[in-house]
Scaffold this active site. Structure first.
Site, PDB file in Angstrom:
ATOM      1  CB  SER A 123      96.432  22.056  55.819  1.00  0.00           C
ATOM      2  OG  SER A 123      95.811  21.272  54.811  1.00  0.00           O
ATOM      3  CG  HIS A 144      98.306  25.544  58.367  1.00  0.00           C
ATOM      4  ND1 HIS A 144      98.590  24.365  59.025  1.00  0.00           N
ATOM      5  CD2 HIS A 144      97.021  25.447  57.947  1.00  0.00           C
ATOM      6  CE1 HIS A 144      97.511  23.593  59.003  1.00  0.00           C
ATOM      7  NE2 HIS A 144      96.556  24.226  58.356  1.00  0.00           N
ATOM      8  CD  GLU A 156     101.424  23.909  61.566  1.00  0.00           C
ATOM      9  OE1 GLU A 156     101.828  22.934  62.218  1.00  0.00           O
ATOM     10  OE2 GLU A 156     100.885  23.787  60.443  1.00  0.00           O
ATOM     11  CG  ASN A 194      97.633  18.501  59.247  1.00  0.00           C
ATOM     12  OD1 ASN A 194      96.747  18.120  60.002  1.00  0.00           O
ATOM     13  ND2 ASN A 194      97.450  19.495  58.396  1.00  0.00           N
TER      14      ASN A 194
END
Length: 505
Positions: A123, A144, A156, A194
């Site tokens: 991540s 991800h 992702e 993120n």
């Protein structure tokens, strides 16, 4: 490029919650799956857990009993890494430590066939760094998933510097064939979600630190006015403050201390105290049995309001006018600069300035600022603020007017941008910078934020809807108020505004 064939063997390394979830997704999509973990018995336990989850789906009528057994039969626990040698795709979901993952990928490169795809579910770690030192770094890619993998739609697909474009295309199509919503991202700190999500947490943490309001009120405003599934404090309590704080620190350090990503001392104190959220029973809220969640602080008024005056175009606030009319408030319209007047009070949508500053600069008496709402036609709650010069009578009249529209007013301290507006502006700003730096396309960024963290609207589309000029003005005013680089507007916002264009389509 086409997706992997259903008979292609998928190997998953790491039988924790994420690894087990990925294994379930692959098996439900039709692939034979081998699950490996260094802990004895962990893979078997994970598969038993998957089978129980499938059983619950059968009980709810969401899965046929025969399908449960077929999916279960596709899952095979293995005891050695060598048992993965004939895999077509290996997805590692082990501890988030760069040296450990690099060592695993080196071993896999020597073990698996040259056409085997080596994917990481990391991540936060750089895909480029993970692939460094391999003979064929073009084989390494990020895939991800979001937790829980069987339920969350987003994947992702992250390309490092050496990742083969054909590999990214294959995994994108594979994720889609697995029923997911994939997006392409370049390997930069935080990838899409993120990175772009940092302001969602950071602005609430800063508002709390500056005494804007209490946690329950700030969370309620993000939910009820902003349309977010959860507020920042209840969400970080759910994620775990150790996890959320570590991600923030990682992104902050990876961007060489860029203050846009500065961690919060408020959250650090929780981590230092071991108050990590739900998993420890205490975070911003208490989770001990019998503890009631605090209610948001809401203003009330006994004043009777029958009429108001609208001066000019209220911009994003305009739907509130029709809501007032629908609730029996008489509305007089006249030319002006976008103000709403009731009694002695002057109401206006925030533009990122302090209420006291705007009242002085624009010559407005008894100014009450209104926060942004996702939908003024239906929002049940709205933040308001006012400067020191605003009288108690005028404030009460403003609260009464909002109550006539069915809106509960929550007062926050006189801070620039209030709550939802500054959060949305900062999310849009970070998303724009990610586009500018080639991390992903505008469409993929907005999709990632909707599918990965359940935002009610993609931040770039939200900025388009509000108006690029308005969003840019809010950020400029935030930066002037704080004098910090944290709020500097993205060059893409300035350029898009100058060109008269849109960020998303």
């Amino acid at each position: 490029m086409a997706a992997l064939d259903n008979d292609a063997l998928v190997a998953v390394i790491g039988a924790g919650a994420m690894g087990a979830g990925i294994a379930q997704v692959a098996a439900q999509a039709g692939h034979p799956v081998r699950l490996y973990d260094t802990r004895p018995g962990a893979a078997e336990q994970a598969i038993e857990g998957i089978d129980r989850l499938l059983g619950r789906q059968v009980e709810k009528g969401k899965l046929a009993p025969d399908s449960r057994s077929v999916i279960r039969d596709r899952l095979q626990p293995v005891d050695t890494l060598d048992a993965l040698a004939d895999a077509h795709l290996v997805i590692e979901a082990i501890v988030e430590q760069l040296p450990v993952k690099q060592d695993l990928l080196r071993r896999l490169e020597g073990l698996c066939a040259t056409d085997c795809i080596l994917a990481s579910n990391t991540s936060s770690l750089s895909i480029t760094s993970l692939a460094a030192g391999l003979k064929h770094p073009e084989r390494v890619i990020g895939m991800h998933f979001f937790n829980p993998a069987p339920l969350m739609a987003l994947v992702e697909v992250v390309s490092g510097l050496a990742t083969a474009p054909s590999l990214a295309a294959t995994l994108y199509d594979t994720a889609r064939a697995w029923g997911k919503q994939p997006v392409h991202a370049r390997s930069t700190p935080g990838f899409i979600v993120n990175r772009v999500a940092r302001p969602f947490y950071a602005e609430s943490l800063r508002l709390l630190q500056e005494g804007a309001a209490d946690c329950a009120t700030l969370d309620a405003l993000l939910r009820d006015a902003g349309g977010f599934r959860m507020g920042a404090f209840e969400l970080t309590d759910l994620i775990g403050h150790d996890v959320n704080y570590a991600v923030t620190c990682s992104v902050f350090e990876a961007f060489y201390g860029d203050f846009r990503f500065q961690p919060s001392l408020v959250q650090k104190e929780l981590v230092d105290a071991g108050r990590l959220g739900r998993k420890t029973g205490q975070g911003f809220y208490s989770y001990t049995e019998g503890t009631e969640r605090p209610e948001p602080a809401t203003l009330t008024s006994q004043t009777s309001v029958k009429r108001c005056t609208v001066e000019g175009d209220l911009g994003a606030l305009q739907p509130l006018v029709e809501r007032l009319r629908a609730n029996g408030v008489g509305v007089t319209e006249r030319a002006g600069t976008g103000l709403l007047r009731v009694g002695d009070a002057t109401l206006a949508l925030s533009d990122g300035r302090l209420a006291s500053q705007r009242a002085r600069e624009d010559g407005l008496r008894n100014l009450v600022l209104l926060d942004l709402a996702l939908d003024y036609a239906s929002a049940p709650r709205l933040a308001i603020s006012h400067g020191a010069e605003c009288s108690a009578v005028a404030l009460d009249q403003a609260v009464a007017l909002l109550a006539r529209a069915g809106l509960s007013a929550c007062q926050v301290a006189d801070l620039p941008g209030l709550v939802v507006l500054r959060t949305v502006a900062m999310l849009a700003n970070e998303a724009a910078d990610a586009v500018l730096q080639g991390v992903a396309t505008p469409g993929d960024i907005d999709l990632a934020m909707r599918a990965g963290v359940n935002y009610p609207r993609g931040p770039l589309a939200w900025a388009d809807q509000l108006g690029i000029g308005y969003t840019l003005n809010v950020l400029d005013n935030l930066q002037r108020s704080y004098g910090e680089e944290r709020y500097r507007p993205s060059l893409l916002l300035r350029r898009t505004h100058a060109e008269g264009g849109r960020l998303h389509g």
